[in-house]
Design an enzyme around this catalytic site. Structure first.
Site, PDB file in Angstrom:
ATOM      1  N   ARG A 273      46.458  16.688 113.804  1.00  0.00           N
ATOM      2  CA  ARG A 273      45.725  16.378 112.909  1.00  0.00           C
ATOM      3  C   ARG A 273      45.230  16.567 111.510  1.00  0.00           C
ATOM      4  NH1 ARG A 273      38.997  14.879 114.526  1.00  0.00           N
ATOM      5  NH2 ARG A 273      39.764  12.961 115.272  1.00  0.00           N
TER       6      ARG A 273
ATOM      7  N   HIS B   6      44.110   5.735 113.036  1.00  0.00           N
ATOM      8  CA  HIS B   6      44.388   7.309 114.495  1.00  0.00           C
ATOM      9  C   HIS B   6      43.977   5.927 114.896  1.00  0.00           C
ATOM     10  CE1 HIS B   6      41.765   9.913 116.520  1.00  0.00           C
ATOM     11  NE2 HIS B   6      40.413   9.840 116.205  1.00  0.00           N
TER      12      HIS B   6
ATOM     13  N   GLN C 201      42.875   6.873 119.076  1.00  0.00           N
ATOM     14  CA  GLN C 201      41.220   6.242 119.296  1.00  0.00           C
ATOM     15  C   GLN C 201      41.429   4.756 120.200  1.00  0.00           C
ATOM     16  OE1 GLN C 201      38.435   8.100 119.298  1.00  0.00           O
ATOM     17  NE2 GLN C 201      37.678   6.387 120.232  1.00  0.00           N
TER      18      GLN C 201
ATOM     19  N   ASP D 257      32.210   3.003 112.164  1.00  0.00           N
ATOM     20  CA  ASP D 257      32.589   4.530 111.826  1.00  0.00           C
ATOM     21  C   ASP D 257      31.626   4.685 110.823  1.00  0.00           C
ATOM     22  OD1 ASP D 257      34.186   6.486 112.066  1.00  0.00           O
ATOM     23  OD2 ASP D 257      35.799   5.846 110.961  1.00  0.00           O
TER      24      ASP D 257
ATOM     25  N   CYS E 275      34.001   5.346 117.227  1.00  0.00           N
ATOM     26  CA  CYS E 275      35.185   6.327 117.549  1.00  0.00           C
ATOM     27  C   CYS E 275      33.962   7.452 117.961  1.00  0.00           C
ATOM     28  CB  CYS E 275      35.727   6.640 116.574  1.00  0.00           C
ATOM     29  SG  CYS E 275      35.590   7.246 114.554  1.00  0.00           S
TER      30      CYS E 275
ATOM     31  N   ARG F 279      39.174   8.393 126.351  1.00  0.00           N
ATOM     32  CA  ARG F 279      40.267   9.108 124.861  1.00  0.00           C
ATOM     33  C   ARG F 279      40.877  10.288 125.764  1.00  0.00           C
ATOM     34  NH1 ARG F 279      39.430  10.461 120.270  1.00  0.00           N
ATOM     35  NH2 ARG F 279      41.855  11.407 119.595  1.00  0.00           N
TER      36      ARG F 279
HETATM   37  N1  NVA Z   1      36.908   7.673 109.355  1.00  0.00           N
HETATM   38  C1  NVA Z   1      36.487   8.656 110.805  1.00  0.00           C
HETATM   39  C2  NVA Z   1      36.605   9.173 111.729  1.00  0.00           C
HETATM   40  C3  NVA Z   1      36.479  10.222 112.465  1.00  0.00           C
HETATM   41  C4  NVA Z   1      37.160   9.637 113.847  1.00  0.00           C
HETATM   42  C5  NVA Z   1      37.123  10.397 109.878  1.00  0.00           C
HETATM   43  O1  NVA Z   1      38.257  10.337 109.035  1.00  0.00           O
HETATM   44  O2  NVA Z   1      36.590  12.137 109.687  1.00  0.00           O
HETATM   45  N1   CP Z   2      36.824   9.949 117.881  1.00  0.00           N
HETATM   46  C1   CP Z   2      37.191  11.707 117.491  1.00  0.00           C
HETATM   47  O1   CP Z   2      38.326  11.196 117.374  1.00  0.00           O
HETATM   48  O2   CP Z   2      36.524  12.352 117.561  1.00  0.00           O
HETATM   49  P1   CP Z   2      36.823  13.846 116.865  1.00  0.00           P
HETATM   50  O3   CP Z   2      36.602  13.714 115.599  1.00  0.00           O
HETATM   51  O4   CP Z   2      36.005  14.261 118.158  1.00  0.00           O
HETATM   52  O5   CP Z   2      37.715  14.257 118.027  1.00  0.00           O
END
Ligand code: NVA
Ligand code: CP
Length: 300
Positions: free
Chosen positions: A104, A131, A134, A219, A259, A287
């Site tokens: 990540r 992502h 997800q 989101d 998500c 997930r």
């Molecule tokens: N768009 C959000 C998704 C988090 C799971 C982010 O990148 O923070």
């Molecule tokens: N939806 C998601 O990826 O959640 P986290 O940021 O908690 O991993």
């Protein structure tokens, strides 16, 4: 055969994605029955997190343990990742020791470069651009509730961000229509949208984008790394909230997904996230099952 990676949904074929969703449902069933299924015994997944996570970390770690393997959490704070060791070197070293690597991070190019030098499968657990994990869970959730998503209309309301881009790829791979409503200056990447052809339509009026939708998705307005833009975005996105008025535009049996984590009262009202149309808790649980199917696909 060369190493398979999962950096976007386009890395798997349409058939492979459908098989993966089927397998995720099977693994969920086995888990529910309390059956032990150790297809990844003694295998190790390295998990590199340069951004925070609850669901992704817990689901990958739990998934590896349930499949008989082990997951290792690596943070830039206490590894050489945070001290500037070249990505190419980290990739070559780590992939000689572990069986798969989950990352990540911020720039999508970084994970692409890592994958280029990794002899083990690399999984995108979120970048600024995509992502895909997800979306496996979201698609599993839809398939469980409604069957095939082919031909359905999905409405994505809010920021043209990593989730939005992965929905565009999902529209291509799972063959559904996607109506995206964003403020004009927060549209998704034009090339990613163009590649989806006429399956994807852009809107500036959220109520129009939601009309007749079978699934409504949103989101957060400010993603990780955009915290300083939070207050400006709150103003820009004020009209893009998923609330009762918006859900009333969608089909009578429409579902709602997010998500998570969600900001109740911003991108979605508390009423909608807690509504019977909302499947966010199944979506979060999936997930685990979808990623177990992905781990098996890449490692067995
Ligand atoms: N768009 C959000 C998704 C988090 C799971 C982010 O990148 O923070
Ligand atoms: N939806 C998601 O990826 O959640 P986290 O940021 O908690 O991993």
């Amino acid at each position: 055969m060369s190493t398979r990676h999962f950096l976007t949904l386009m890395d798997l074929s349409v058939d492979e994605l459908h098989q993966l969703i089927e397998r995720a449902m099977e693994l969920k069933h086995l888990q529910r029955q309390g059956k032990i299924h150790e297809s990844l015994k003694n295998r190790v997944l390295a998990m590199v997190f340069e951004k925070s996570s609850t669901r992704t970390r817990v689901s990958f770690e739990t998934g590896m343990v349930q499949l008989g393997g082990h997951a290792m959490f690596l943070s830039p704070r206490d590894t050489q990742f945070g001290r500037g060791e070249p990505i190419e070197d980290s990739a070559r070293v780590l992939s000689r020791m572990v069986d798969a690597i989950m990352i990540r991070t911020f720039e999508h190019e970084k994970i692409e470069r890592f994958a280029e030098y990794s002899s083990a499968p690399v999984i995108n657990a979120l970048t600024d651009l995509y992502h895909p994990c997800q979306l496996l869970a979201d698609m599993q959730t839809w398939f469980e509730q409604r069957g095939d998503i082919r031909g359905a209309t999905v409405s994505f309301i809010g920021d043209g961000n990593n989730m939005c881009h992965s929905y565009v790829n999902a529209a291509r791979q799972f063959d559904f229509r996607l109506h995206i409503a964003t403020p004009a200056s927060y549209r998704p990447d034009a090339d990613i949208v163009a590649a989806a052809g006429d399956r994807v339509k852009l809107f500036e009026q959220p109520l129009e984008a939601a009309r007749g939708a079978d699934l409504v998705v949103t989101d957060v307005w400010a993603s990780m790394g955009q915290e300083e833009e939070q207050s400006e975005r709150q103003k820009e996105f004020a009209a893009f909230q998923v609330n009762r008025e918006l859900m009333d535009q969608a089909a009578g049996d429409a579902l709602f997904m997010h998500c998570l984590p969600a900001h109740r009262g911003e991108e979605v009202t508390a009423e909608i996230i807690d509504d019977p149309k909302s499947v966010v808790w199944d979506e979060a649980e999936n997930r685990l099952h979808a990623q177990k199917a992905l781990l098996e696909f890449l490692m067995v």
